[in-house]
Design an enzyme around this catalytic site. Sequence first.
Site, mmCIF file in Angstrom:
data_model
loop_
_atom_site.group_PDB
_atom_site.id
_atom_site.type_symbol
_atom_site.label_atom_id
_atom_site.label_comp_id
_atom_site.label_asym_id
_atom_site.label_seq_id
_atom_site.Cartn_x
_atom_site.Cartn_y
_atom_site.Cartn_z
ATOM 1 C CG HIS A 147 -1.680 -1.245 1.438
ATOM 2 N ND1 HIS A 147 -2.934 -1.509 0.918
ATOM 3 C CD2 HIS A 147 -1.316 -2.362 2.113
ATOM 4 C CE1 HIS A 147 -3.312 -2.733 1.276
ATOM 5 N NE2 HIS A 147 -2.351 -3.270 2.001
ATOM 6 C CB SER A 198 12.753 22.714 -15.187
ATOM 7 O OG SER A 198 11.959 23.875 -15.306
ATOM 8 C CE LYS A 201 11.084 19.993 -11.688
ATOM 9 N NZ LYS A 201 10.205 19.106 -10.974
ATOM 10 C CD GLU A 230 8.831 12.161 -15.444
ATOM 11 O OE1 GLU A 230 7.801 12.796 -15.257
ATOM 12 O OE2 GLU A 230 9.943 12.699 -15.581
#
Length: 460
Positions: free
Chosen positions: A157, A278, A284, A291
């Site tokens: 979980h 970024s 970043k 991804e």
Amino acid sequence: MSEKPWGGRFESPTDEFVEAFNASTDIDARMYAEDIAGSKAHARMLCDRGILAQEDLNAILRGLDEIEGEIKSGEFAFTIALEDVHMNIESRLTEKIGDAGKRLHTARSRNDQVTTDTRLYLRRRSDAMVARIRLLQSVLVELADAHADTIMPGFTHLQTAQPVTFGHHLLAYVEMLERDAGRFLDARKRMNQCPLGSAALAGTTFPINRQMTAEALGFDAPTANSLDAVSDRDYIMELLAAASICAVHLSRFSEELILWMSAQFGFIDLPDAFCTGSSIMPQKKNPDMPELVRGKSGRIIGGLIAILTTVKGLPLAYNKDMQEDKTAVFDAFDNLEGCLKVFADMLPGMQVNKEIMHKAASSGFATATDLADALVRAGVPFRKAHAIVGKSVAHCIHENIELHEMDAATCADIDSRLTTDMVRSLCVETCVAARNHIGGTAPDQVRIQVDTWKKRLEQL
Ligand code: ARG
């Protein structure tokens, strides 16, 4: 009208838009080598059976070799007016060798030709996919070896559950990939039958030798039913199912890498070469590759749904709808191969923050189950032990301490059978080492599995 190989009965030309809409050259041109191999095998068989003269065969073989050279060097001009790879090559052959080229299509149809080419092409791509899977497995086994003793929290979980070894976690993906490779190999067995000779749908009136073409092209046997052979696209469904499941595995792995690389987890860092920044936020470093791999699973699964939906309403035998079969599976193969490559290249450069992982495994009461097990060993029934530890955890949360910090008075207060010896012996190293059985997370087990995998992967 005579320009179209099928133009005999037509009185007016194809609509200009339809010509482009109908064409599949942009998709099927990549099967040129398989189309040429199939044509050579077919022509040799025709000659062997006395259906084609030896000099015609010689001209066909020579012509096809030249065409293969032209395609490889980029000289060959595919045209949409000739619809697909099959008619483009056949038409060029006739241009080169005249009537002999026109005899090649004896006892053959594009319906058996296209599915023969597709099977051959996907057989090759599928073998390459299995090799890519093996490569990624080897990378993961090496990493598992290096991290047999590295401790991290295991989750259920997405809540801290029990400590596990990082090597064990990595080997979970080696198992998944093994089943993925198995699915490709299994699909290969069923698709490796030769449709050539099924012709349009019913077979042919010529005395062909189907065994001969099947053998020449490395198939296990000729297909047994001509109607089935030209309309079966099960192999594409199976390959897309195999690709989808593999993509889902990589997507789950991606999700973990993305979480682990976040500042909140801080378990890993991926190499700069596989991340991007970024354009506005200078701090970043984004895990773009996992991804993207996670994202690619969507289109691969989409391909599976597309082929199932395309075929489900089709009467036997060939229908033009089937031209849509290759788009999805080629796209899926290209993308899955890319996903496997990027993972195999990226993971060896992954930085693992062992201290942070260890700290995370040592908090969140990951050792609670082991405390319950200690009580069981002292004679307490497991359900009762569970309740005692539950109470202990509640106490620790309230006092903002860890289980091993509970004093004798507190232990006695919770339950007379709970001792400071029990709570003080709790440590994540002991927890993982104790799970020392087949399939368990103990470092010893990880090392056994790593050895087994290394030997196995070497032998393949
Ligand atoms: N381009 C077609 C395909 O990919 C080849 C088979 C066409 N056969 C036909 N009878 N129109 O499906």
